[in-house]
Design a protein around this motif. Structure first.
Motif, short mmCIF file in Angstrom:
data_model
loop_
_atom_site.label_atom_id
_atom_site.label_comp_id
_atom_site.label_asym_id
_atom_site.label_seq_id
_atom_site.Cartn_x
_atom_site.Cartn_y
_atom_site.Cartn_z
N VAL A 105 0.32 -8.31 1.25
CA VAL A 105 0.96 -10.06 0.39
C VAL A 105 0.37 -10.70 0.70
CG1 VAL A 105 2.56 -10.53 -0.47
CG2 VAL A 105 3.43 -7.99 -0.19
N GLY A 106 0.35 -11.72 0.68
CA GLY A 106 -0.47 -13.51 0.53
C GLY A 106 -1.53 -12.98 2.20
N THR A 107 -1.89 -11.78 1.08
CA THR A 107 -3.87 -11.50 2.14
C THR A 107 -4.64 -12.45 2.48
OG1 THR A 107 -5.24 -9.23 2.22
CG2 THR A 107 -5.26 -10.28 0.31
N ILE A 115 -2.54 -9.37 -2.13
CA ILE A 115 -2.72 -9.86 -2.95
C ILE A 115 -2.72 -11.44 -2.53
CG2 ILE A 115 -2.01 -8.19 -5.10
CD1 ILE A 115 0.79 -9.55 -4.34
N ASP A 116 -3.29 -12.15 -3.20
CA ASP A 116 -3.06 -13.76 -2.40
C ASP A 116 -3.18 -14.54 -4.08
OD1 ASP A 116 -3.76 -15.26 0.28
OD2 ASP A 116 -3.43 -16.22 -1.28
N LEU A 117 -2.37 -15.56 -3.99
CA LEU A 117 -2.09 -16.87 -4.97
C LEU A 117 -4.07 -17.50 -5.16
CD1 LEU A 117 0.49 -19.07 -5.84
CD2 LEU A 117 -0.34 -17.02 -7.30
N ASP A 141 0.93 -12.83 -8.13
CA ASP A 141 2.24 -14.05 -7.21
C ASP A 141 2.79 -13.23 -6.42
OD1 ASP A 141 4.57 -15.57 -6.67
OD2 ASP A 141 4.23 -16.29 -8.19
N MET A 142 2.80 -13.12 -4.69
CA MET A 142 3.92 -12.40 -4.48
C MET A 142 5.47 -11.88 -4.99
SD MET A 142 4.61 -13.95 -0.24
CE MET A 142 3.00 -14.34 -0.24
N TYR A 143 4.93 -13.24 -5.65
CA TYR A 143 7.23 -13.21 -6.36
C TYR A 143 7.11 -12.34 -7.80
CZ TYR A 143 9.08 -16.86 -3.77
OH TYR A 143 8.92 -17.50 -2.40
N MET A 176 3.04 -8.39 5.95
CA MET A 176 3.78 -9.71 4.98
C MET A 176 3.07 -10.81 6.15
SD MET A 176 7.16 -9.54 2.80
CE MET A 176 6.19 -11.27 1.67
N HIS A 177 1.67 -10.76 6.65
CA HIS A 177 1.45 -11.72 8.35
C HIS A 177 1.34 -13.09 7.71
CE1 HIS A 177 -1.94 -12.65 11.06
NE2 HIS A 177 -0.77 -11.96 12.06
N GLN A 178 2.33 -13.72 8.38
CA GLN A 178 2.00 -15.15 8.06
C GLN A 178 2.19 -15.85 7.14
OE1 GLN A 178 2.64 -16.87 11.17
NE2 GLN A 178 2.08 -15.85 12.50
#
Ligand SMILES: C[S@@+](CC[C@H](N)C(=O)[O-])C[C@H]1O[C@@H](n2cnc3c(N)ncnc32)[C@H](O)[C@@H]1O
Length: 317
Positions: free
Chosen positions: A158-160, A179-181, A207-209, A223-225
């Motif tokens: 998440v937020g790759t 996934i990333d925006l 979106d991660m939400y 979920m890294h940083q």
């Protein structure tokens, strides 16, 4: 009773020269219509029509990213199996297919160049941030050790960002998703995954939400940083837990509480780190147990890793 119709329509969709070329190309990566138009040298409406037929037959799948749409070989379903088999049967020496793949490699080179440009523009500020905490290679070693011995087939990052977690864990997965925006970050991730030969990993804009996967789809989520950018980190953790199977693992990496206010202005950090109490509360609220946390001190930032496991019931306790 099962009907032969889906198989027939998939065979009919594939049995045409341009569509077979499209199938071959999309087996080598995720491609936009305009990239495919450039490679095939055919008009856009024609290529779009062929892509539509292949997608409807279940041989290809579409991934929407804002106004862009990527096409790739289908990953699931009976027709996905057929697509893989057809690709294996394609001759190595065919002149048209060879030329298509040569043009595809030019497209990939161009993507890599754009990704490298983006990195050059941002490299200075990222290097500065990196110098404030322990070396990434030490963090990655600990991450690999923490997941050692756990069976992980399906992983979501998440937020790759640049896809680093997928590169790190990809070898041991059946399937990795990221996934990333940010479209620019995703371009970098695609270039990195292609260079690393990680065919089993894919990234998409989301979106991660509102993670675009069904509940209980993954054995692990990373979920890294990421959390320090968010307005609602606890909510993002809850959404990540939703897509975990019961017993699945959540690996969070972020900073311990710190006072580097400059990170707010220079790097858009919203939160200056998290302590174990806050993370434990998120876990409790989303039906997770904290298995382990590890603190890796740097100067002045400490990196913390939290490993949680989803309770069997998946409910909050
Ligand atoms: C510092 S980067 C970390 C990237 C990667 N995890 C890594 O450690 O290399 C944070 C990433 O989170 C992404 N991001 C921020 N908010 C997001 C959201 N709501 N949904 C998806 N991605 C988001 C950003 O685009 C950025 O790529």
């Amino acid at each position: 009773m099962e009907s032969i119709e889906p198989l027939l329509s998939a065979l009919r969709a594939a049995a045409e020269p341009t569509r077979l070329r499209l199938l071959a190309l999309c087996a080598h990566g995720e491609l936009t219509v305009s990239e495919l138009v450039g490679i095939l040298g055919q008009s856009q409406p024609r290529v779009s029509r062929h892509l539509k037929l292949l997608t409807e037959a279940g041989l290809l799948e579409r991934i929407r990213e804002g106004s862009w749409v990527f096409h790739r070989q289908a990953q699931e379903g009976a027709a996905a199996h057929l697509a893989r088999q057809l690709n294996e049967m394609l001759p190595d020496q065919d002149g048209t297919l060879t030329r298509d793949l040569e043009r595809l490699s030019l497209v990939k080179n161009e993507r890599e160049r754009a990704a490298a440009d983006y990195f050059r523009r941002n490299a200075e500020s990222w290097d500065k941030l990196r110098s404030l905490h322990v070396d990434d290679s030490i963090v990655e070693r600990v991450l690999l050790d923490m997941l050692e011995g756990h069976q992980i087939d399906q992983l979501l990052d998440v937020g790759t960002g640049t896809g680093r977690m997928l590169e790190l864990f990809g070898e041991r997965l059946i399937k990795g998703e990221g996934i990333d925006l940010s479209r620019e970050m995703l371009s970098v991730a695609r270039a990195n995954l292609e260079r690393a030969g990680r065919d089993n990993c894919a990234v998409r804009q989301a979106d991660m939400y509102q993670i675009p996967f069904q509940a209980s789809a993954f054995d692990a989520v990373t979920m890294h940083q990421v959390l320090h950018f968010l307005d609602h980190p606890g909510r993002a953790v809850g959404e990540a837990v939703r897509v975990l199977k019961a017993g699945g693992l959540l690996l969070l990496v972020d900073f311990a509480p710190h006072n580097e206010e400059s990170l707010r202005d220079e790097h858009a950090h919203r939160r200056l780190g998290f302590d174990d109490t806050e993370v434990t509360a998120w876990f409790k609220a989303s039906g997770m147990s904290l298995l382990k946390s590890e603190h890796l001190p740097g100067n002045p930032l400490t990196v913390t890793i939290w490993l949680g496991q989803k309770n069997d019931s998946g409910n909050s306790v």
